[in-house]
Design an enzyme around this catalytic site. Structure first.
Site, short mmCIF file in Angstrom:
data_model
loop_
_atom_site.label_atom_id
_atom_site.label_comp_id
_atom_site.label_asym_id
_atom_site.label_seq_id
_atom_site.Cartn_x
_atom_site.Cartn_y
_atom_site.Cartn_z
N ARG A 20 -76.09 19.32 -53.62
CA ARG A 20 -75.91 19.63 -52.19
C ARG A 20 -76.46 18.52 -51.31
NH1 ARG A 20 -78.51 25.00 -50.76
NH2 ARG A 20 -79.92 24.30 -52.37
N ASN A 38 -74.48 26.43 -52.56
CA ASN A 38 -74.45 26.91 -53.93
C ASN A 38 -73.80 28.29 -53.96
OD1 ASN A 38 -75.75 24.69 -55.02
ND2 ASN A 38 -77.76 25.64 -55.01
#
Length: 91
Positions: A20, A38
């Site tokens: 990320r 996520n």
């Protein structure tokens, strides 16, 4: 310049490896808007909004990911521009 949006679903070893954070930096460098998060199934979901060339570069980059990731598949889906300004990681 026309904005287009794509939603990516990235599978493999992509959580707990800085994916990320890495994706956020890549998107910011490409001047894309959107977000990354996520998913409960262990994948990463990403919405990218911007011009065609930047989107293609982002998709290509996501196929590799950061050094500790092992990307198995990047699914690319059409998406609507949700009006997001800037690019950030979401919980």
């Amino acid at each position: 310049m026309e904005r287009r949006a794509v939603r990516l679903r990235i599978t493999g070893i992509v959580q707990g490896v800085g994916y990320r954070w890495w994706a956020e930096r890549q998107a910011q460098d490409l001047s894309l808007d959107g977000w990354v998060r996520n998913c409960p199934d262990g994948s990463v979901e990403l919405l990218a909004i911007g011009d065609e060339i930047a989107l293609e570069r982002m998709i290509d980059a996501c196929r590799g990911g950061p050094p500790d990731a092992t990307v198995q598949l990047v699914q690319t889906l059409a998406a609507d521009d949700d009006g997001t300004v800037g690019f950030a990681s979401r919980a």
